[in-house]
Design a protein around this motif. Structure first.
Motif, PDB file in Angstrom:
ATOM      1  N   ASP A  94      -0.153   5.463  -0.963  1.00  0.00           N
ATOM      2  CA  ASP A  94      -0.810   5.789   0.674  1.00  0.00           C
ATOM      3  C   ASP A  94      -2.111   6.968   0.117  1.00  0.00           C
ATOM      4  OD1 ASP A  94       0.742   4.078   1.624  1.00  0.00           O
ATOM      5  OD2 ASP A  94       2.100   5.747   2.471  1.00  0.00           O
ATOM      6  N   ILE A  97      -5.002   4.733  -1.164  1.00  0.00           N
ATOM      7  CA  ILE A  97      -5.489   3.877  -0.134  1.00  0.00           C
ATOM      8  C   ILE A  97      -6.621   4.855   0.826  1.00  0.00           C
ATOM      9  CG2 ILE A  97      -5.124   2.649   1.727  1.00  0.00           C
ATOM     10  CD1 ILE A  97      -2.477   1.617   0.443  1.00  0.00           C
ATOM     11  N   VAL A 154      -5.252   0.478   7.275  1.00  0.00           N
ATOM     12  CA  VAL A 154      -6.363  -0.174   6.614  1.00  0.00           C
ATOM     13  C   VAL A 154      -7.133  -0.392   7.977  1.00  0.00           C
ATOM     14  CG1 VAL A 154      -7.452  -1.845   5.429  1.00  0.00           C
ATOM     15  CG2 VAL A 154      -5.403  -0.619   4.548  1.00  0.00           C
TER      16      VAL A 154
END
Length: 164
Positions: A94, A97, A154
């Motif tokens: 995470d 990301i 996202v």
């Protein structure tokens, strides 16, 4: 079974199995003639290790899963130590990301400053492959939603598909 058979059944090299043995992940049993001896349960250990490595875990990450299997559990993830590794790895992913999203936003901002009016390409496309010129923004595209992936972490990407 001997090392060659285990290697063939697990889809790895004998060198890999010897390395796992050196790292303490695979038991080192020897027959009277000095050959390595493996049991069916060792195939499960190697399969678990390979599965974890394939999804980005390290050999050290695999240790609690192997220990869990050796303790007699059906699944290497059945022990609290294994769950903790999953949780830590998920937090790492995470964080990666989020870093990539920030980097993407920075690059998109640089592109917008370098070429005002240029459309941002959805990931995986190359708008300069055919005409070698920057593509100017055309008609408004519909936006794809974040969906359920990553809990909405996202942001939306532009969708080139025509409306049905």
């Amino acid at each position: 079974m001997r090392i060659g058979e285990l290697a063939a059944r697990a889809g790895v090299s004998t060198r890999t199995l010897r390395y796992y043995e050196e790292q303490g992940l695979l038991p080192a049993r020897r027959a009277a003639n000095g050959y390595r001896q493996y049991e069916e349960s060792d195939l499960r250990l190697v399969t678990q290790i390979r599965s974890l490595l394939a999804t980005g875990f390290t050999l050290e990450d695999a240790r609690p899963f192997v220990d869990c299997l050796r303790a007699g559990h059906e699944d290497g993830a059945a022990c609290p130590e294994s769950v903790a590794v999953y949780q830590r790895k998920l937090a790492e992913i995470d964080a990666e990301i989020r870093t990539l999203i920030r980097h993407r936003a920075d690059v998109a901002g640089q592109l917008a400053r370098a070429c005002p009016g240029c459309a941002l390409s959805p990931e995986g496309t190359n708008d300069h492959a055919d005409d070698r010129e920057l593509r100017r923004a055309g008609p408004q595209r519909r936006q794809a939603g974040t969906g359920r992936i990553l809990g909405g972490l996202v942001p939306s990407l532009q969708d080139d598909r025509a409306d049905p």
